[in-house]
Design an enzyme around this catalytic site. Sequence first.
Site, short mmCIF file in Angstrom:
data_model
loop_
_atom_site.label_atom_id
_atom_site.label_comp_id
_atom_site.label_asym_id
_atom_site.label_seq_id
_atom_site.Cartn_x
_atom_site.Cartn_y
_atom_site.Cartn_z
N SER A 15 0.70 -1.21 -0.03
CA SER A 15 -0.20 -0.21 -0.11
C SER A 15 0.79 1.12 -0.02
CB SER A 15 -1.00 -0.01 1.18
OG SER A 15 -1.53 -1.05 1.39
N HIS A 42 -0.94 -2.53 -7.22
CA HIS A 42 -1.70 -1.98 -6.24
C HIS A 42 -3.39 -2.38 -6.41
CE1 HIS A 42 -2.81 1.00 -2.83
NE2 HIS A 42 -3.14 -0.14 -2.24
#
Length: 297
Positions: free
Chosen positions: A118, A139
Amino acid sequence: MKNISVIGSGTMGNGIAHTFAQFGFKVNLIDINQNALDKALQTITNNLERQVSKGTLTDDQKLEALKNINSFTSIPEGVKYADLIVEAATENVDLKFKIFKEIDESAPSDAILASNTSSISITQIAAVTNRGDKVIGMHFMNPVPVMKLVEVIRGYQTSDETTKSVMLLSESLQKVPVEVNDYPGFVANRILMPMINEAIYSLYEGVAGVYEIDTVMKLGMAHPMGPLQLADFIGLDVCLAILKVLQDGFGNPKYAPCPLLVNMVAAGKKGIKTGEGFYTYTAGSKDLVVSDKFKKS
Ligand SMILES: NC(=O)c1ccc[n+]([C@@H]2O[C@H](COP(=O)([O-])OP(=O)(O)OC[C@H]3O[C@@H](n4cnc5c(N)ncnc54)[C@H](O)[C@@H]3O)[C@@H](O)[C@H]2O)c1
């Protein structure tokens, strides 16, 4: 690309494995913890069944997807034939470095190594490998089978070829990839986490309660869920880890995590995955119940 290895079978790893398997890729799902793998396979089965009951998948497609997934507890075994490895293990810098060193040694030399991190620097992760041009951020958003975005993060050394492959691959999963550069939090979490942290500060300072803060943001800003509910959904430990990366990466105190968030994580109240965060979660119940700790007297 045909063979995908996914490292980590938690919240994100099971969703990533599910999505690749649904679109016909062979998936090796790897975790150090056999219980986590068993739980992940059960979650994937339940989620595929939900798609069947909604009519978005046939029963045969569900069975085909499940057949595409194999599980492993050894990284070298699980990545041996991979074309792409997506790492989705716990958000911890030293752990990511250790895993990337190991996969760089065990995976085929032309395999692309992606991280679902993240916030951790893709450039720093790439630096522990001998193939910086083939390391990239991929992601996915939670829940992976549902959310359209893939934030594709180019590290300092990531090649055009690797980026193009990952953009095309994401499209083949019916996702929308967006290319961004490698700075702390990238785009998604650089913007989202300060909002979540500010919501927690508003609670901590007594500006308003859990229900009120989330309702203002849902009804006033048309967010599908309030920031405190979203924090529970992401995992409060994950939010804390990302805020620390932003704080360290920019050296700016504006990203300092709210002390209430720090305390909640220390107390093991990490959101949905532990059954309690700002709300309490009971299996089988869809009601949103504010945690006793934050109930108004
Ligand atoms: N939770 C979210 O909403 C979200 C969204 C996008 C990205 N991410 C990122 O995805 C990654 C995973 O997050 P998560 O929420 O799925 O975490 P999680 O805690 O649910 O799962 C992490 C899994 O990694 C496994 N693991 C730990 N060390 C390992 C190792 N050495 N080898 C193999 N497996 C190992 C754990 O056993 C666990 O099953 C993190 O980098 C996180 O920042 C999370």
